[in-house]
Scaffold this motif. Sequence first.
Motif, PDB file in Angstrom:
ATOM      1  N   GLN A  42       0.817  -1.206   0.000  1.00 48.67           N
ATOM      2  CA  GLN A  42       0.000   0.000   0.000  1.00 48.67           C
ATOM      3  C   GLN A  42       0.856   1.264   0.000  1.00 48.67           C
ATOM      4  O   GLN A  42       0.430   2.300  -0.496  1.00 48.67           O
ATOM      5  CB  GLN A  42      -0.963  -0.026   1.187  1.00 48.67           C
ATOM      6  CG  GLN A  42      -2.017  -1.102   1.024  1.00 48.67           C
ATOM      7  CD  GLN A  42      -2.839  -1.347   2.277  1.00 48.67           C
ATOM      8  OE1 GLN A  42      -2.389  -1.127   3.400  1.00 48.67           O
ATOM      9  NE2 GLN A  42      -4.056  -1.821   2.082  1.00 48.67           N
ATOM     10  N   ALA A  43       2.082   1.159   0.526  1.00 48.49           N
ATOM     11  CA  ALA A  43       3.006   2.299   0.521  1.00 48.49           C
ATOM     12  C   ALA A  43       3.831   2.353  -0.766  1.00 48.49           C
ATOM     13  O   ALA A  43       4.642   3.257  -0.940  1.00 48.49           O
ATOM     14  CB  ALA A  43       3.937   2.214   1.729  1.00 48.49           C
ATOM     15  N   GLY A  44       3.613   1.382  -1.647  1.00 51.62           N
ATOM     16  CA  GLY A  44       4.329   1.367  -2.919  1.00 51.62           C
ATOM     17  C   GLY A  44       5.714   0.739  -2.858  1.00 51.62           C
ATOM     18  O   GLY A  44       6.497   0.872  -3.791  1.00 51.62           O
ATOM     19  N   LEU A  86      -2.296  -7.859  -6.456  1.00 51.67           N
ATOM     20  CA  LEU A  86      -1.499  -8.188  -5.278  1.00 51.67           C
ATOM     21  C   LEU A  86      -2.310  -8.100  -3.992  1.00 51.67           C
ATOM     22  O   LEU A  86      -2.150  -8.938  -3.096  1.00 51.67           O
ATOM     23  CB  LEU A  86      -0.278  -7.276  -5.190  1.00 51.67           C
ATOM     24  CG  LEU A  86       0.886  -7.686  -6.090  1.00 51.67           C
ATOM     25  CD1 LEU A  86       1.919  -6.573  -6.164  1.00 51.67           C
ATOM     26  CD2 LEU A  86       1.517  -8.969  -5.604  1.00 51.67           C
ATOM     27  N   LEU A  87      -3.179  -7.119  -3.899  1.00 50.23           N
ATOM     28  CA  LEU A  87      -4.051  -7.032  -2.713  1.00 50.23           C
ATOM     29  C   LEU A  87      -4.942  -8.262  -2.609  1.00 50.23           C
ATOM     30  O   LEU A  87      -5.142  -8.801  -1.520  1.00 50.23           O
ATOM     31  CB  LEU A  87      -4.872  -5.746  -2.740  1.00 50.23           C
ATOM     32  CG  LEU A  87      -4.097  -4.462  -2.442  1.00 50.23           C
ATOM     33  CD1 LEU A  87      -4.970  -3.234  -2.708  1.00 50.23           C
ATOM     34  CD2 LEU A  87      -3.578  -4.462  -1.007  1.00 50.23           C
ATOM     35  N   GLY A  88      -5.461  -8.715  -3.747  1.00 51.94           N
ATOM     36  CA  GLY A  88      -6.258  -9.944  -3.760  1.00 51.94           C
ATOM     37  C   GLY A  88      -5.429 -11.148  -3.363  1.00 51.94           C
ATOM     38  O   GLY A  88      -5.891 -12.024  -2.617  1.00 51.94           O
ATOM     39  N   LEU A  89      -4.196 -11.202  -3.850  1.00 55.05           N
ATOM     40  CA  LEU A  89      -3.299 -12.296  -3.504  1.00 55.05           C
ATOM     41  C   LEU A  89      -2.963 -12.275  -2.013  1.00 55.05           C
ATOM     42  O   LEU A  89      -2.925 -13.328  -1.358  1.00 55.05           O
ATOM     43  CB  LEU A  89      -2.032 -12.204  -4.354  1.00 55.05           C
ATOM     44  CG  LEU A  89      -0.989 -13.300  -4.180  1.00 55.05           C
ATOM     45  CD1 LEU A  89      -1.582 -14.689  -4.421  1.00 55.05           C
ATOM     46  CD2 LEU A  89       0.176 -13.047  -5.130  1.00 55.05           C
ATOM     47  N   MET A  90      -2.741 -11.095  -1.466  1.00 54.22           N
ATOM     48  CA  MET A  90      -2.458 -10.991  -0.034  1.00 54.22           C
ATOM     49  C   MET A  90      -3.656 -11.461   0.798  1.00 54.22           C
ATOM     50  O   MET A  90      -3.477 -12.110   1.835  1.00 54.22           O
ATOM     51  CB  MET A  90      -2.066  -9.559   0.340  1.00 54.22           C
ATOM     52  CG  MET A  90      -0.759  -9.083  -0.298  1.00 54.22           C
ATOM     53  SD  MET A  90       0.665 -10.122   0.058  1.00 54.22           S
ATOM     54  CE  MET A  90       0.913  -9.751   1.793  1.00 54.22           C
ATOM     55  N   ALA A  91      -4.853 -11.171   0.330  1.00 54.45           N
ATOM     56  CA  ALA A  91      -6.056 -11.659   1.016  1.00 54.45           C
ATOM     57  C   ALA A  91      -6.120 -13.190   0.955  1.00 54.45           C
ATOM     58  O   ALA A  91      -6.500 -13.838   1.941  1.00 54.45           O
ATOM     59  CB  ALA A  91      -7.306 -11.038   0.405  1.00 54.45           C
ATOM     60  N   LYS A  92      -5.742 -13.767  -0.180  1.00 56.21           N
ATOM     61  CA  LYS A  92      -5.709 -15.228  -0.302  1.00 56.21           C
ATOM     62  C   LYS A  92      -4.657 -15.827   0.626  1.00 56.21           C
ATOM     63  O   LYS A  92      -4.882 -16.885   1.232  1.00 56.21           O
ATOM     64  CB  LYS A  92      -5.411 -15.641  -1.748  1.00 56.21           C
ATOM     65  CG  LYS A  92      -6.581 -15.517  -2.686  1.00 56.21           C
ATOM     66  CD  LYS A  92      -6.199 -15.851  -4.114  1.00 56.21           C
ATOM     67  CE  LYS A  92      -6.009 -17.332  -4.300  1.00 56.21           C
ATOM     68  NZ  LYS A  92      -5.818 -17.692  -5.733  1.00 56.21           N
ATOM     69  N   ILE A  93      -3.536 -15.170   0.747  1.00 55.62           N
ATOM     70  CA  ILE A  93      -2.482 -15.649   1.640  1.00 55.62           C
ATOM     71  C   ILE A  93      -2.977 -15.614   3.083  1.00 55.62           C
ATOM     72  O   ILE A  93      -2.791 -16.568   3.846  1.00 55.62           O
ATOM     73  CB  ILE A  93      -1.196 -14.817   1.458  1.00 55.62           C
ATOM     74  CG1 ILE A  93      -0.598 -15.099   0.075  1.00 55.62           C
ATOM     75  CG2 ILE A  93      -0.189 -15.098   2.566  1.00 55.62           C
ATOM     76  CD1 ILE A  93       0.519 -14.145  -0.326  1.00 55.62           C
ATOM     77  N   GLN A  94      -3.621 -14.520   3.464  1.00 52.68           N
ATOM     78  CA  GLN A  94      -4.174 -14.396   4.823  1.00 52.68           C
ATOM     79  C   GLN A  94      -5.187 -15.509   5.080  1.00 52.68           C
ATOM     80  O   GLN A  94      -5.127 -16.179   6.114  1.00 52.68           O
ATOM     81  CB  GLN A  94      -4.834 -13.023   4.993  1.00 52.68           C
ATOM     82  CG  GLN A  94      -5.519 -12.805   6.330  1.00 52.68           C
ATOM     83  CD  GLN A  94      -4.575 -12.531   7.469  1.00 52.68           C
ATOM     84  OE1 GLN A  94      -3.494 -11.999   7.267  1.00 52.68           O
ATOM     85  NE2 GLN A  94      -4.971 -12.893   8.667  1.00 52.68           N
ATOM     86  N   ALA A  95      -6.104 -15.717   4.147  1.00 51.48           N
ATOM     87  CA  ALA A  95      -7.115 -16.768   4.309  1.00 51.48           C
ATOM     88  C   ALA A  95      -6.467 -18.147   4.350  1.00 51.48           C
ATOM     89  O   ALA A  95      -6.881 -19.016   5.136  1.00 51.48           O
ATOM     90  CB  ALA A  95      -8.142 -16.688   3.179  1.00 51.48           C
TER      91      ALA A  95
END
Length: 112
Positions: A42-44, A86-95
């Motif tokens: 999110q900070a780039g 990437l945000l979607g991928l990070m959500a998948k990693i969290q789940a």
Amino acid sequence: MSYSVGKMAEELMLDPSDVKEIFEAFFEDAYPLIKDGTAALQAGDRHLLSRKMHALKGSALNLRMDELGNLASQAEKNETLSENELLGLMAKIQAGLEAVEASVNAFYRDAQ
């Protein structure tokens, strides 16, 4: 995401009771890696995201968490993915991490 403590212990020739503390340390470290990786994204700062996901990947693969390790690897090699991907991928990693933790907790709960 399925995970088998018994299979991991068998592959590594370990007694499952001997690795319970390793799992606890893994989960203690893994959640902050995901949080920090997401904040970096999110900070780039994709380089920091890569470093955080590299660490998660290594730990996950050492414990035979192949699906989680593969997701972390995708986030580590993030040059071609958009921020939204990437945000979607990070959500998948969290789940995925939450699902693995639930499997590990169930294994030890049922073993008692």
